[in-house]
Design a protein around this motif. Structure first.
Motif, PDB file in Angstrom:
ATOM      1  N   LYS A  56       0.825  -1.215   0.000  1.00 19.89           N
ATOM      2  CA  LYS A  56       0.000   0.000   0.000  1.00 19.89           C
ATOM      3  C   LYS A  56       0.857   1.262   0.000  1.00 19.89           C
ATOM      4  CE  LYS A  56      -3.901  -2.265   2.121  1.00 19.89           C
ATOM      5  NZ  LYS A  56      -4.943  -2.233   3.126  1.00 19.89           N
ATOM      6  N   GLN A  57       0.582   2.140  -0.931  1.00 20.41           N
ATOM      7  CA  GLN A  57       1.310   3.398  -1.085  1.00 20.41           C
ATOM      8  C   GLN A  57       1.270   4.250   0.179  1.00 20.41           C
ATOM      9  OE1 GLN A  57       2.848   5.000  -3.962  1.00 20.41           O
ATOM     10  NE2 GLN A  57       3.422   6.544  -2.474  1.00 20.41           N
ATOM     11  N   GLN A  58       0.088   4.457   0.729  1.00 18.57           N
ATOM     12  CA  GLN A  58      -0.082   5.407   1.820  1.00 18.57           C
ATOM     13  C   GLN A  58       0.656   5.027   3.094  1.00 18.57           C
ATOM     14  OE1 GLN A  58      -4.403   4.432   1.837  1.00 18.57           O
ATOM     15  NE2 GLN A  58      -4.251   4.884   3.991  1.00 18.57           N
ATOM     16  N   SER A 104       1.348  -4.785   3.481  1.00 18.58           N
ATOM     17  CA  SER A 104       1.010  -5.633   2.339  1.00 18.58           C
ATOM     18  C   SER A 104      -0.461  -5.447   1.975  1.00 18.58           C
ATOM     19  CB  SER A 104       1.318  -7.101   2.646  1.00 18.58           C
ATOM     20  OG  SER A 104       0.558  -7.569   3.730  1.00 18.58           O
ATOM     21  N   ALA A 105      -0.829  -5.914   0.820  1.00 23.36           N
ATOM     22  CA  ALA A 105      -2.190  -5.731   0.316  1.00 23.36           C
ATOM     23  C   ALA A 105      -3.241  -6.289   1.276  1.00 23.36           C
ATOM     24  CB  ALA A 105      -2.323  -6.378  -1.055  1.00 23.36           C
ATOM     25  N   ASP A 106      -2.863  -7.305   2.080  1.00 24.99           N
ATOM     26  CA  ASP A 106      -3.817  -7.896   3.022  1.00 24.99           C
ATOM     27  C   ASP A 106      -3.854  -7.163   4.364  1.00 24.99           C
ATOM     28  OD1 ASP A 106      -1.455  -8.641   4.194  1.00 24.99           O
ATOM     29  OD2 ASP A 106      -1.905 -10.771   4.286  1.00 24.99           O
ATOM     30  N   GLY A 107      -3.102  -6.048   4.484  1.00 25.29           N
ATOM     31  CA  GLY A 107      -3.139  -5.246   5.700  1.00 25.29           C
ATOM     32  C   GLY A 107      -2.065  -5.579   6.722  1.00 25.29           C
ATOM     33  N   HIS A 108      -1.199  -6.545   6.436  1.00 26.62           N
ATOM     34  CA  HIS A 108      -0.141  -6.941   7.371  1.00 26.62           C
ATOM     35  C   HIS A 108       1.058  -6.012   7.249  1.00 26.62           C
ATOM     36  CE1 HIS A 108       2.185  -9.713   9.828  1.00 26.62           C
ATOM     37  NE2 HIS A 108       3.167  -9.595   8.953  1.00 26.62           N
ATOM     38  N   PRO A 109       1.481  -5.330   8.339  1.00 24.95           N
ATOM     39  CA  PRO A 109       2.663  -4.472   8.258  1.00 24.95           C
ATOM     40  C   PRO A 109       3.929  -5.318   8.147  1.00 24.95           C
ATOM     41  CG  PRO A 109       1.780  -4.465  10.496  1.00 24.95           C
ATOM     42  CD  PRO A 109       0.844  -5.280   9.658  1.00 24.95           C
ATOM     43  N   ILE A 110       4.826  -4.891   7.285  1.00 22.11           N
ATOM     44  CA  ILE A 110       6.106  -5.571   7.114  1.00 22.11           C
ATOM     45  C   ILE A 110       7.208  -4.524   7.091  1.00 22.11           C
ATOM     46  CG2 ILE A 110       5.221  -7.653   5.973  1.00 22.11           C
ATOM     47  CD1 ILE A 110       5.843  -6.370   3.284  1.00 22.11           C
ATOM     48  N   GLU A 111       8.383  -4.920   7.518  1.00 29.83           N
ATOM     49  CA  GLU A 111       9.501  -3.986   7.537  1.00 29.83           C
ATOM     50  C   GLU A 111      10.808  -4.750   7.465  1.00 29.83           C
ATOM     51  OE1 GLU A 111      10.238  -2.024  11.424  1.00 29.83           O
ATOM     52  OE2 GLU A 111       8.543  -3.231  12.090  1.00 29.83           O
ATOM     53  N   ALA A 132      18.177 -10.777  -4.519  1.00 26.21           N
ATOM     54  CA  ALA A 132      17.409 -11.144  -3.339  1.00 26.21           C
ATOM     55  C   ALA A 132      18.016 -10.539  -2.084  1.00 26.21           C
ATOM     56  CB  ALA A 132      17.360 -12.659  -3.202  1.00 26.21           C
ATOM     57  N   VAL A 133      17.136 -10.146  -1.143  1.00 23.12           N
ATOM     58  CA  VAL A 133      17.569  -9.629   0.147  1.00 23.12           C
ATOM     59  C   VAL A 133      16.740 -10.297   1.229  1.00 23.12           C
ATOM     60  CG1 VAL A 133      18.419  -7.438  -0.719  1.00 23.12           C
ATOM     61  CG2 VAL A 133      16.047  -7.625  -0.054  1.00 23.12           C
ATOM     62  N   THR A 134      16.785  -9.758   2.419  1.00 19.87           N
ATOM     63  CA  THR A 134      16.106 -10.380   3.542  1.00 19.87           C
ATOM     64  C   THR A 134      14.597 -10.338   3.389  1.00 19.87           C
ATOM     65  OG1 THR A 134      16.108  -8.307   4.753  1.00 19.87           O
ATOM     66  CG2 THR A 134      17.968  -9.788   5.113  1.00 19.87           C
ATOM     67  N   THR A 135      13.942 -11.323   3.985  1.00 22.86           N
ATOM     68  CA  THR A 135      12.486 -11.350   4.000  1.00 22.86           C
ATOM     69  C   THR A 135      11.995 -10.861   5.346  1.00 22.86           C
ATOM     70  OG1 THR A 135      12.501 -13.629   4.762  1.00 22.86           O
ATOM     71  CG2 THR A 135      12.359 -13.272   2.385  1.00 22.86           C
ATOM     72  N   ASP A 136      10.694 -10.749   5.483  1.00 15.73           N
ATOM     73  CA  ASP A 136      10.091 -10.234   6.695  1.00 15.73           C
ATOM     74  C   ASP A 136      10.287 -11.208   7.848  1.00 15.73           C
ATOM     75  OD1 ASP A 136       8.504  -9.024   8.581  1.00 15.73           O
ATOM     76  OD2 ASP A 136       6.632  -9.753   7.727  1.00 15.73           O
ATOM     77  N   PRO A 137      11.116 -10.862   8.859  1.00 19.42           N
ATOM     78  CA  PRO A 137      11.362 -11.780   9.953  1.00 19.42           C
ATOM     79  C   PRO A 137      10.193 -11.868  10.924  1.00 19.42           C
ATOM     80  CG  PRO A 137      12.528  -9.733  10.328  1.00 19.42           C
ATOM     81  CD  PRO A 137      11.887  -9.639   8.963  1.00 19.42           C
ATOM     82  N   GLY A 138       9.263 -10.940  10.856  1.00 20.51           N
ATOM     83  CA  GLY A 138       8.165 -10.952  11.800  1.00 20.51           C
ATOM     84  C   GLY A 138       6.962 -11.753  11.357  1.00 20.51           C
ATOM     85  N   ALA A 139       6.965 -12.289  10.156  1.00 20.94           N
ATOM     86  CA  ALA A 139       5.825 -13.038   9.655  1.00 20.94           C
ATOM     87  C   ALA A 139       5.676 -14.360  10.401  1.00 20.94           C
ATOM     88  CB  ALA A 139       5.972 -13.316   8.164  1.00 20.94           C
ATOM     89  N   VAL A 140       4.455 -14.683  10.764  1.00 24.72           N
ATOM     90  CA  VAL A 140       4.184 -15.942  11.445  1.00 24.72           C
ATOM     91  C   VAL A 140       3.786 -16.969  10.393  1.00 24.72           C
ATOM     92  CG1 VAL A 140       2.693 -17.082  13.126  1.00 24.72           C
ATOM     93  CG2 VAL A 140       3.393 -14.720  13.497  1.00 24.72           C
ATOM     94  N   PRO A 141       4.512 -18.105  10.332  1.00 17.76           N
ATOM     95  CA  PRO A 141       4.158 -19.135   9.352  1.00 17.76           C
ATOM     96  C   PRO A 141       2.727 -19.613   9.554  1.00 17.76           C
ATOM     97  CG  PRO A 141       6.301 -19.578  10.317  1.00 17.76           C
ATOM     98  CD  PRO A 141       5.689 -18.452  11.104  1.00 17.76           C
TER      99      PRO A 141
END
Length: 174
Positions: A56-58, A104-111, A132-141
């Motif tokens: 999301k842009q905003q 992300s488009a589903d509303g989940h904040p990532i950083e 390729a670089v790092t992925t979101d470490p805070g995502a819960v599988p």
């Protein structure tokens, strides 16, 4: 009944201990230009972050900090398709740190963050190829979420069955 409950709880425990797959529902960073750890010789006019799905842009911010601790962003970041681009002022030679946050488009904040090294004078051009670089470490599988839900349902079911047996046993004695 206790044997069945024990078997179900053991199966749920095994699922919890099984290797988890990455979360596929949320966007994740798949590439950046320049890449994490890259040595950049060509001048940069922007950094680009490419995600697995739209963002999301905003809610998107990118902070680019030079070796002197100053910010080198030049205007607002913008989103096109799955790519978040942050325009830059000319970068000095040295280590540059990029910290980003978006939704992300589903509303989940990532950083996340990454860095690269500048070793040439920076004027106005873009760098070469994304990597390729790092992925979101805070995502819960998603498997952890599903297994946790199963364990909770099984525990509640066992508690309800135990309570019913206790109540029906008390009624028989009365």
């Amino acid at each position: 009944m206790r044997r069945i409950t024990r078997v179900l709880l053991a199966a749920a425990l095994l699922l919890l201990l099984a290797p988890a797959a990455p979360a596929f529902a949320h966007s994740r960073l798949v590439a950046s230009d320049p890449a994490d750890g890259a040595a950049v010789r060509a001048p940069l006019s922007a950094v680009a972050l490419t995600f697995s799905d739209g963002v999301k842009q905003q809610f998107s911010t990118v902070v680019v900090t030079g070796p002197d601790g100053a910010s080198y962003v030049d205007g607002a970041a913008h989103v096109a398709d799955r790519t978040l681009t942050q325009p830059l002022r000319p970068l000095p030679n040295g280590a540059v740190r990029v910290a980003w946050r978006t939704v992300s488009a589903d509303g989940h904040p990532i950083e996340g963050q990454f860095s690269f090294n500048v070793s040439g004078s920076a004027v106005t051009a873009t760098s070469s190829a994304p990597a390729a670089v790092t992925t979101d470490p805070g995502a819960v599988p998603w498997t952890v979420v599903v297994v946790a839900a199963i364990v909770i349902v099984l525990a509640l079911g066992a508690a309800i069955l135990g309570r019913r047996r206790h109540i029906s046993g008390a009624r028989r004695r009365a």
